[in-house]
Design an enzyme around this catalytic site. Structure first.
Site: not given
Length: 322
Positions: A182, A210, A212-213, A233, A235
């Site tokens: 990211t 999917r 993510g954040d 940045t 998981h």
């Protein structure tokens, strides 16, 4: 009163291999100077973060824009977000396909719609409406990303065969690639406005759909002129669970420096959800924070015509901006 402009960027927090180390550092150095020149010319913080992130999206070293990874279906699905700290307006896209610069599409969402997040087919339809620049999948994906996808899919197929159709837990636990490339930027302009932008191609062989954040306000980033700005940045699922960016701004609002807030929040995330990652942070006075709990994170920041950058823990190299 005029503020001293500053910009800080990251190119992803993960176990960056030596083969990508130099390219990652050069990429964040370039992105930070591109954004700083925008600020120096009187541009806004939003302008600066958009241009800095676009620079990294155009660089195949990073998993964002050109260089994005492939999902389990062999397709590219990208996420991006941008936020203006003046009025907390934001725009984001998720699972968008074949867009050269998702960060610019996210800005269009912020400025041309009443929404904050548009995903999937809707995001691509909106991209057509605003004439966003598109690229075919084969121009977005590097050979390295394709090889990584092929190897991971072979591994997944092999492991899946070991279990019966009912063993869904075991199937879902097959590991994904460790890269978290990211990219992001946070800027403070001369008017005292703060903005952040974050963009990603996600995780290799992720489930289609999917997210993510990264495009989630308060997780992938946050910006408030009264406090500061953050881009995260790492998981994505862990970052989203603890609302990492908002957590950091809350700590700064309580009196912590950007650096202490960064370290405190990442330590909390590691203990609470066993997640790792990295952040770049500015407060409303232009003080910076940067921290990561992964092996490496490419980062750079510019203030008073001095560029700082690093990759490994403890590094801080500096040079004058040319």
């Amino acid at each position: 009163m005029s503020k001293t402009p500053v910009i800080i960027v990251h190119g992803g927090a993960w176990a960056i291999p030596d083969s990508l180390a130099e390219g990652s550092v050069q990429g964040v150095r370039l992105a930070s100077t591109v954004g700083y020149k925008v600020l120096g010319a009187g541009g806004s913080a939003v302008d600066a973060v958009e241009e800095a992130v676009r620079s990294m999206e155009d660089n195949p070293v990073f998993d964002a824009g050109v260089g994005s990874v492939l999902n389990a279906d062999g397709e590219v699905e990208m996420d991006a977000v941008i936020m203006d700290g003046r009025d907390l307006k934001s725009g984001a896209v998720g699972c968008v396909q074949n867009i050269k610069n998702p960060i610019s599409l996210a800005r269009a969402v912020m400025e041309k719609t009443d929404h904050t997040l548009i995903v999937g087919k809707g995001a691509n339809k909106f991209a057509e409406e605003v004439n966003a620049v598109t690229l075919p999948t084969n121009q977005l994906v590097t050979e390295t990303a394709r090889r990584e996808w092929e190897e991971l899919m072979k591994f997944r197929t092999t492991v899946t065969k070991l279990f019966s159709p009912r063993d869904t837990v075991q199937k879902e636990s097959v590991p994904v690639a460790p890269g978290h490339d990211t990219v992001g930027a946070v800027a403070l302009d001369t008017q005292g406005n703060i903005a952040f932008g974050t963009s990603t191609g996600g995780i290799t062989a992720k489930r289609p759909g999917r997210i993510g954040d990264s495009p989630i306000i308060g997780a992938g980033g946050y910006a408030d002129n009264n406090i500061g700005g953050v881009s995260t940045t790492g998981h994505g699922e862990s970052i989203a669970k603890v609302c990492l960016a908002k957590h950091i701004t809350h700590l700064m609002e309580g009196g912590m420096t950007p650096q202490t807030a960064s370290e405190t929040a990442l330590t909390f995330m590691a203990k609470r959800v066993q997640g790792s990652g990295g952040v770049v942070v500015l407060n409303d006075n232009g003080n910076i924070g940067r921290h990561f709990t992964t092996e490496r994170m490419a980062w750079a920041w510019v203030k008073d015509n001095v560029l700082h950058h690093g990759l490994n823990p403890g590094e801080d190299f500096s040079e004058n901006v040319k």
